[in-house]
Design a protein around this motif. Structure first.
Motif, PDB file in Angstrom:
ATOM      1  N   SER A   1       1.970  -5.841 -13.876  1.00  0.00           N
ATOM      2  CA  SER A   1       0.534  -6.114 -14.038  1.00  0.00           C
ATOM      3  C   SER A   1       0.101  -5.701 -15.436  1.00  0.00           C
ATOM      4  N   GLY A  36      -7.139   6.642 -13.526  1.00  0.00           N
ATOM      5  CA  GLY A  36      -6.769   5.642 -12.534  1.00  0.00           C
ATOM      6  C   GLY A  36      -7.710   5.499 -11.357  1.00  0.00           C
ATOM      7  N   SER A  83       0.840  -1.195   0.000  1.00  0.00           N
ATOM      8  CA  SER A  83       0.000   0.000   0.000  1.00  0.00           C
ATOM      9  C   SER A  83       0.874   1.244   0.000  1.00  0.00           C
ATOM     10  N   TRP A  92       6.271  -3.414 -16.656  1.00  0.00           N
ATOM     11  CA  TRP A  92       5.238  -3.321 -15.631  1.00  0.00           C
ATOM     12  C   TRP A  92       4.661  -4.700 -15.361  1.00  0.00           C
ATOM     13  N   ALA A 113      -0.496   7.327  -9.027  1.00  0.00           N
ATOM     14  CA  ALA A 113      -1.455   6.276  -8.702  1.00  0.00           C
ATOM     15  C   ALA A 113      -1.652   5.335  -9.887  1.00  0.00           C
ATOM     16  N   TYR A 114      -1.764   5.888 -11.076  1.00  0.00           N
ATOM     17  CA  TYR A 114      -1.952   5.072 -12.278  1.00  0.00           C
ATOM     18  C   TYR A 114      -0.783   4.118 -12.481  1.00  0.00           C
ATOM     19  N   TYR A 119       1.317  -2.148  -7.036  1.00  0.00           N
ATOM     20  CA  TYR A 119       1.082  -1.558  -5.715  1.00  0.00           C
ATOM     21  C   TYR A 119      -0.395  -1.184  -5.560  1.00  0.00           C
ATOM     22  N   ASP A 120      -0.782  -0.889  -4.324  1.00  0.00           N
ATOM     23  CA  ASP A 120      -2.155  -0.490  -4.012  1.00  0.00           C
ATOM     24  C   ASP A 120      -2.157   0.964  -3.545  1.00  0.00           C
ATOM     25  N   ARG A 133      -9.086   2.024  -9.788  1.00  0.00           N
ATOM     26  CA  ARG A 133      -8.196   1.095  -9.093  1.00  0.00           C
ATOM     27  C   ARG A 133      -7.421   1.792  -7.977  1.00  0.00           C
ATOM     28  N   THR A 134      -7.959   2.915  -7.516  1.00  0.00           N
ATOM     29  CA  THR A 134      -7.301   3.693  -6.468  1.00  0.00           C
ATOM     30  C   THR A 134      -8.321   4.043  -5.385  1.00  0.00           C
ATOM     31  N   ASN A 182      -0.295   1.303  -9.848  1.00  0.00           N
ATOM     32  CA  ASN A 182      -1.147   0.158 -10.140  1.00  0.00           C
ATOM     33  C   ASN A 182      -0.484  -0.762 -11.148  1.00  0.00           C
ATOM     34  N   LYS A 183       0.143  -0.180 -12.168  1.00  0.00           N
ATOM     35  CA  LYS A 183       0.862  -0.976 -13.155  1.00  0.00           C
ATOM     36  C   LYS A 183       2.019  -1.737 -12.513  1.00  0.00           C
TER      37      LYS A 183
END
Length: 400
Positions: free
Chosen positions: A400, A119, A8, A398, A22-23, A30-31, A122-123, A26-27
């Motif tokens: 993910s 993003g 996180s 990346w 944040a975008y 991470y959260d 997913r945030t 996610n790639k």
């Protein structure tokens, strides 16, 4: 107490750097959790010229078409005298040529919204709150919020601008890192103003002060005030800020009085000093800074948003590459961007002085330089170094 795993990442600030980070986090697997002290995304403000690495990152995020749909194709920068007569200027085609057409002018708030929307699904989002305290442990950071409950995060990233609360809490007071460039800036947006010069940035200057006008869609007009300061504190109330602008521009020619009349009805105003943030390091333990919080080049530089996006992209990419070793990622992030950012900061100092010279001789010299831009090739030779980025954007794998 809510407890989150070490994947996180709390991001403070939902401007430009925060949503970009944040975008890409996610790639990177991470959260991200995004906290913003304002109740909603900001609107209004000022327009930016957007090109270079920031443009490249926006394209990688699938935003190129949207940016051009919302942006403006400025055709001229025009300097006028007290009677409104054109005394200097140049067409902006040179910028398109230097960037191979990868150049657009758009509202900073629109760019922020596009990045945020990209993003948000997913945030985790927290509006109307802010970081009030930080306590670093071996495997997490304990975060106390102004209003919400205390939480733990693997990492904390300050993307909260020139006046970053995260920087203050972890690195110390702002005056340790801030370099005042000797100017203040205010931005105002109004509806129904006349005249309108579509796709033309009109500038009026006197020694130590400049006033710009730019037409926006929906019959709105943006005004930008820039004026020299003596280092004294700026007023914090809206009435005090309006009073200062009237005092500085009330005796001006051109449309100064008409614009100041429009100021009366304004219920919001962007108002701040023009300064830079210069730090020996952008991280400490599990906390790092991006964008203006780390290295503000100043609003007058014109590349703050692109640099914020670049730093966010690189930080997320290095975290992905380091496979959980945040200390190695933070070191690599700093080493990749340090020289590039310092170059941009030096250019911003020169540009601030050139935009609003403090003497009549300086104004005269600036106008001669702008007039010379009409000569074939001279504008490219003069500003090409500032426009062309010298950093190659890294490619990351990346996960993910």
């Amino acid at each position: 107490m809510a407890i989150a795993g070490n994947r996180s990442v709390l991001i403070s600030g939902a401007g430009i750097a925060g949503p970009t980070l944040a975008y890409w986090l996610n790639k990177a697997g991470y959260d991200p959790v995004l906290v913003e002290h304002a109740p909603t995304l900001r609107t209004g403000g000022y327009v930016i010229d957007f090109w270079g690495l920031g443009y490249d990152i926006a394209e990688r995020m699938g935003l190129r078409d949207e940016i051009h749909r919302l942006g403006y194709s400025v055709r001229e920068m025009r300097i006028v005298d007290g009677s409104g007569e054109r005394i200097a200027g140049f067409g902006t085609k040179v910028f398109q040529e230097l960037t191979d057409g990868r150049y657009v002018t758009l509202a900073r708030s629109e760019l922020s919204r596009l990045l945020f929307e990209k993003g948000r699904d997913r945030t985790e989002l927290i509006f109307g709150d802010e970081v009030a305290g930080l306590e670093q442990q071996d495997d997490h950071v304990r975060v106390r919020f102004r209003h919400g409950e205390e939480r733990r995060f693997g990492l904390v990233i300050g993307a909260d601008g020139l006046h970053s609360p995260v920087r203050r809490l972890v690195f110390g007071a702002q005056d340790r890192f801030e370099k005042d460039l000797g100017y203040a800036v205010a931005a105002l947006e109004v509806a129904g103003y006349r005249p309108r010069d579509e796709d033309v940035y009109v500038l009026y200057g006197q020694p130590g002060r400049m006033l710009g006008r730019f037409t926006l869609r929906q019959d709105r007009t943006l005004f930008l005030f820039v004026f020299a300061t003596d280092g004294a504190p700026l007023p914090q109330t809206l009435d005090g800020q309006k009073q200062m602008l009237r005092a500085r521009f009330g005796d001006g020619g051109w449309e100064c009085l008409r614009i100041l009349d429009a100021l009366d009805a304004a219920d919001a105003l962007y108002f701040d000093r023009v300064s830079q943030i210069r730090m020996p390091g952008w991280s400490q333990g599990r906390v790092a800074l991006v964008g203006d919080a780390a290295f503000c080049v100043s609003l007058m530089a014109g590349q703050g948003s692109a640099l914020a996006m670049t730093s966010a992209y690189v930080l997320a990419g290095e975290l992905a590459r380091a496979a959980g070793d945040h200390e190695a990622a933070f070191r690599r992030y700093d080493s990749l961007l340090r020289a590039y950012i310092e170059l941009k900061q030096r250019g911003a100092e020169r540009f601030s002085a050139a935009m609003a010279p403090k003497t009549r001789l300086g104004l005269w010299f600036r106008n001669q330089v702008v007039r010379a831009f009409a000569l074939p090739g001279l504008a490219t030779l003069t500003i090409g170094r500032e426009i062309t980025d010298r950093l190659e954007l890294p490619d990351y794998d990346w996960p993910s």
